[in-house]
Design a protein around this motif. Sequence first.
Motif, mmCIF file in Angstrom:
data_model
loop_
_atom_site.group_PDB
_atom_site.id
_atom_site.type_symbol
_atom_site.label_atom_id
_atom_site.label_comp_id
_atom_site.label_asym_id
_atom_site.label_seq_id
_atom_site.Cartn_x
_atom_site.Cartn_y
_atom_site.Cartn_z
ATOM 1 N N THR A 1 0.983 -1.099 -0.008
ATOM 2 C CA THR A 1 0.085 0.031 -0.018
ATOM 3 C C THR A 1 0.847 1.185 -0.047
ATOM 4 O O THR A 1 2.027 1.369 0.690
ATOM 5 C CB THR A 1 -0.909 -0.015 1.277
ATOM 6 N N GLU A 2 0.386 2.223 -0.547
ATOM 7 C CA GLU A 2 1.086 3.589 -0.731
ATOM 8 C C GLU A 2 -0.066 4.543 -0.322
ATOM 9 O O GLU A 2 -1.074 4.472 -0.804
ATOM 10 C CB GLU A 2 1.867 3.787 -2.174
ATOM 11 N N LEU A 3 0.589 5.469 0.374
ATOM 12 C CA LEU A 3 -0.415 6.577 0.768
ATOM 13 C C LEU A 3 0.197 7.963 0.278
ATOM 14 O O LEU A 3 1.546 8.278 0.596
ATOM 15 C CB LEU A 3 -0.580 6.630 2.435
ATOM 16 N N MET A 4 -0.617 8.899 0.358
ATOM 17 C CA MET A 4 -0.116 10.269 -0.324
ATOM 18 C C MET A 4 -0.639 11.299 0.777
ATOM 19 O O MET A 4 -1.835 11.414 1.426
ATOM 20 C CB MET A 4 -0.715 10.792 -1.453
ATOM 21 N N GLY A 5 0.439 12.132 1.140
ATOM 22 C CA GLY A 5 0.023 13.111 2.241
ATOM 23 C C GLY A 5 1.112 14.366 2.042
ATOM 24 O O GLY A 5 2.140 14.344 1.371
ATOM 25 N N LYS A 6 0.570 15.667 2.555
ATOM 26 C CA LYS A 6 1.309 16.753 2.326
ATOM 27 C C LYS A 6 2.282 16.627 3.479
ATOM 28 O O LYS A 6 2.321 16.482 4.730
ATOM 29 C CB LYS A 6 0.424 17.997 2.609
ATOM 30 N N VAL A 7 3.645 16.889 3.021
ATOM 31 C CA VAL A 7 4.655 17.179 4.016
ATOM 32 C C VAL A 7 4.505 18.184 5.075
ATOM 33 O O VAL A 7 4.788 19.498 4.627
ATOM 34 C CB VAL A 7 6.014 17.275 3.340
ATOM 35 N N GLN A 8 4.570 18.243 6.416
ATOM 36 C CA GLN A 8 4.334 19.273 7.081
ATOM 37 C C GLN A 8 5.735 19.842 7.774
ATOM 38 O O GLN A 8 5.969 21.055 8.266
ATOM 39 C CB GLN A 8 3.507 18.743 8.278
ATOM 40 N N ALA A 9 6.628 18.496 8.162
ATOM 41 C CA ALA A 9 7.857 18.958 8.607
ATOM 42 C C ALA A 9 8.831 17.775 8.305
ATOM 43 O O ALA A 9 8.517 16.714 7.758
ATOM 44 C CB ALA A 9 7.619 19.070 10.100
ATOM 45 N N VAL A 10 10.220 18.287 8.395
ATOM 46 C CA VAL A 10 11.280 17.276 7.898
ATOM 47 C C VAL A 10 12.131 17.426 9.199
ATOM 48 O O VAL A 10 12.491 18.355 9.457
ATOM 49 C CB VAL A 10 11.933 17.679 6.515
ATOM 50 N N ARG A 11 12.436 16.035 9.689
ATOM 51 C CA ARG A 11 13.451 16.133 10.686
ATOM 52 C C ARG A 11 14.690 15.161 10.316
ATOM 53 O O ARG A 11 14.519 14.248 9.679
ATOM 54 C CB ARG A 11 12.572 15.195 12.272
ATOM 55 N N PHE A 12 15.848 15.603 10.823
ATOM 56 C CA PHE A 12 17.102 15.060 10.322
ATOM 57 C C PHE A 12 17.537 14.395 11.778
ATOM 58 O O PHE A 12 18.146 15.265 12.691
ATOM 59 C CB PHE A 12 18.231 16.145 9.579
ATOM 60 N N PRO A 13 17.485 13.282 11.894
ATOM 61 C CA PRO A 13 17.955 12.461 13.183
ATOM 62 C C PRO A 13 19.516 12.805 13.479
ATOM 63 O O PRO A 13 20.336 12.868 12.445
ATOM 64 C CB PRO A 13 17.762 11.214 13.088
ATOM 65 N N LEU A 14 19.747 13.162 14.845
ATOM 66 C CA LEU A 14 21.314 13.237 14.979
ATOM 67 C C LEU A 14 22.301 12.016 14.954
ATOM 68 O O LEU A 14 23.328 12.634 14.740
ATOM 69 C CB LEU A 14 21.163 13.798 16.484
ATOM 70 N N SER A 15 21.427 10.902 14.716
ATOM 71 C CA SER A 15 21.971 9.796 14.401
ATOM 72 C C SER A 15 22.684 9.652 13.249
ATOM 73 O O SER A 15 23.449 8.737 12.728
ATOM 74 C CB SER A 15 21.362 8.476 14.766
ATOM 75 N N GLY A 16 22.152 10.664 12.171
ATOM 76 C CA GLY A 16 22.568 10.517 10.841
ATOM 77 C C GLY A 16 21.863 9.344 9.978
ATOM 78 O O GLY A 16 21.983 9.127 8.720
#
Length: 216
Positions: free
Chosen positions: A177-192
């Motif tokens: 299954t694939e779902l479509m949504g609007k990107v509200q935020a992007v997080r870059f984990p400190l772990s890389g």
Amino acid sequence: MNINNSSAATATQTNSATATTNNQVSDMFLQLLVAQIKNQDPTNPTDGKEYVSQLAQLSQVQSMDSISSLMTSTSRQVSSLQKQSIGALTGQKVMVATDQLSTDGSTAVAGRTTLAHAASQVTVTLKDTAGNSYPFSLGAASAGDVNFTVDPKTLGLPAGTYSLNVTTDNNQSGLTTELMGKVQAVRFPLSGSDPVLSLQGIGDANYSAITQFTMA
């Protein structure tokens, strides 16, 4: 623009630091070389070939240091550009491959599954953490992409997290299954690790799960 300037400044600082380090190494080597020549045994002077060999080794070390510094600088610049590119997805719509849905109880979400063969009956089933099932039929479908919509209000889905599963009357396996949504935020984990997208009506999804980009 500020980020680009910052990247350029970082590269300049790196190059400057590399040059300073190389100069320091060269000065130190020359001091040791002069000391070695001054203090050598006059009755048994060092062969000039040894000095040439030492100079060649110094050149190799400096080259390796320069290459290492250049690779580090390039890696940082590439990472900065990647973050800018991924961050620009905020406000855009993407489709992600996922079998999880974290709904707010009101936002309808467009979805898709792909059939290897035609089926007389296709069913999407959502199941909450308590084990309650919410199936809905897509009817008959041909082979290929089959679009659907998960509407929490129509299905009576309370806000929460659900798993998704697609089944057919001819028991096709491995359906995704694939779902479509609007990107509200992007997080870059400190772990890389993989950047995490926060999608409206869906929840979090890894950047690597994106299967399609769509204009908002």
